[in-house]
Design a protein around this motif. Sequence first.
Motif, PDB file in Angstrom:
ATOM      1  N   SER A  12       0.835  -1.203   0.000  1.00 22.96           N
ATOM      2  CA  SER A  12       0.000   0.000   0.000  1.00 22.96           C
ATOM      3  C   SER A  12       0.864   1.245   0.000  1.00 22.96           C
ATOM      4  CB  SER A  12      -0.950   0.015   1.198  1.00 22.96           C
ATOM      5  OG  SER A  12      -0.235   0.181   2.396  1.00 22.96           O
ATOM      6  N   SER A  13       0.306   2.289  -0.571  1.00 25.43           N
ATOM      7  CA  SER A  13       0.911   3.613  -0.569  1.00 25.43           C
ATOM      8  C   SER A  13      -0.249   4.596  -0.555  1.00 25.43           C
ATOM      9  CB  SER A  13       1.786   3.816  -1.817  1.00 25.43           C
ATOM     10  OG  SER A  13       0.979   4.083  -2.944  1.00 25.43           O
ATOM     11  N   PRO A  14       0.013   5.887  -0.391  1.00 27.32           N
ATOM     12  CA  PRO A  14      -1.097   6.844  -0.407  1.00 27.32           C
ATOM     13  C   PRO A  14      -1.838   6.913  -1.742  1.00 27.32           C
ATOM     14  CG  PRO A  14       0.795   7.789   0.704  1.00 27.32           C
ATOM     15  CD  PRO A  14       1.257   6.497   0.093  1.00 27.32           C
ATOM     16  N   THR A  34      -9.059   7.245   1.462  1.00 30.70           N
ATOM     17  CA  THR A  34      -9.181   5.793   1.617  1.00 30.70           C
ATOM     18  C   THR A  34      -7.929   5.218   2.264  1.00 30.70           C
ATOM     19  OG1 THR A  34     -10.709   5.578  -0.229  1.00 30.70           O
ATOM     20  CG2 THR A  34      -9.473   3.615   0.359  1.00 30.70           C
ATOM     21  N   TYR A  35      -6.757   5.709   1.867  1.00 29.51           N
ATOM     22  CA  TYR A  35      -5.503   5.239   2.454  1.00 29.51           C
ATOM     23  C   TYR A  35      -5.505   5.465   3.969  1.00 29.51           C
ATOM     24  CZ  TYR A  35      -0.568   4.945   3.645  1.00 29.51           C
ATOM     25  OH  TYR A  35       0.631   4.618   4.244  1.00 29.51           O
ATOM     26  N   PHE A  62     -12.462   2.482  -3.096  1.00 28.15           N
ATOM     27  CA  PHE A  62     -12.915   3.462  -2.108  1.00 28.15           C
ATOM     28  C   PHE A  62     -13.332   2.752  -0.827  1.00 28.15           C
ATOM     29  CE2 PHE A  62     -13.691   4.833  -6.394  1.00 28.15           C
ATOM     30  CZ  PHE A  62     -12.996   6.021  -6.432  1.00 28.15           C
ATOM     31  N   PHE A  63     -13.091   3.412   0.285  1.00 25.85           N
ATOM     32  CA  PHE A  63     -13.413   2.826   1.579  1.00 25.85           C
ATOM     33  C   PHE A  63     -14.922   2.685   1.773  1.00 25.85           C
ATOM     34  CE2 PHE A  63     -14.001   3.133   6.249  1.00 25.85           C
ATOM     35  CZ  PHE A  63     -13.344   1.959   6.581  1.00 25.85           C
ATOM     36  N   LEU A  89     -10.437  14.110  -4.248  1.00 22.11           N
ATOM     37  CA  LEU A  89     -10.820  13.355  -3.057  1.00 22.11           C
ATOM     38  C   LEU A  89      -9.648  13.165  -2.098  1.00 22.11           C
ATOM     39  CD1 LEU A  89     -13.151  10.752  -4.764  1.00 22.11           C
ATOM     40  CD2 LEU A  89     -13.829  12.463  -3.069  1.00 22.11           C
ATOM     41  N   SER A  90      -8.427  13.295  -2.611  1.00 21.13           N
ATOM     42  CA  SER A  90      -7.257  13.214  -1.738  1.00 21.13           C
ATOM     43  C   SER A  90      -6.989  14.551  -1.054  1.00 21.13           C
ATOM     44  CB  SER A  90      -6.016  12.804  -2.547  1.00 21.13           C
ATOM     45  OG  SER A  90      -6.144  11.488  -3.017  1.00 21.13           O
TER      46      SER A  90
END
Length: 193
Positions: A12-14, A34-35, A62-63, A89-90
């Motif tokens: 995982s990454s941002p 989400t990250y 997406f979470f 969204l980030s």
Amino acid sequence: MYEYISGKIVESSPAHVVLENNGLGYFINISLNTYTAIKEVQETTLVIHENIREDAYTLYGFFDRQERELFQLLISVSGIGANTARMMLSSLPPEELRVAILTENTNQLKGIKGIGLKTAQRVIVDLKDKLGKEQADEKLFAGADNTIRDEALSALVMLGFARAASQKAIDKILSAQPDARVEQVIKQALKMM
């Protein structure tokens, strides 16, 4: 079409996550929002948006469904691609982004990398009516309440009730009884509708 993918987080990454499910690793683009929600867990479920083009097949995860719905609305705007929508969204949490659009806050939208004045105005013009069914000053609930709220809303929509009316009923119930369980919220909402 994929609705969601569940699995073990291998990488995982941002900006992305690799989810392993039954021996397959899915490379999924994600937002910083989400990250932040999944960075402490080893397994997760992400709701998916597939972006199929002539030269690429890309998955966006997406979470929660609300973030995916906002992403899909954003990419429906002319000039906003999937990566720009992900950047939006980030840069802002989904609720802040909704409020910025509903209150026509072009300065806040212009503060997002890749969004100029004309694009910000186009986003507002195209999405304000679509998002306008929700109240701009809607109370932002805490994390635990959001889960209860989302589950109750999903259940009512699946039962055929209008999303806006269901949201109002659920918000009213949760503001009066913040510790209510999902089942209680659904039952009370059904009585109100």
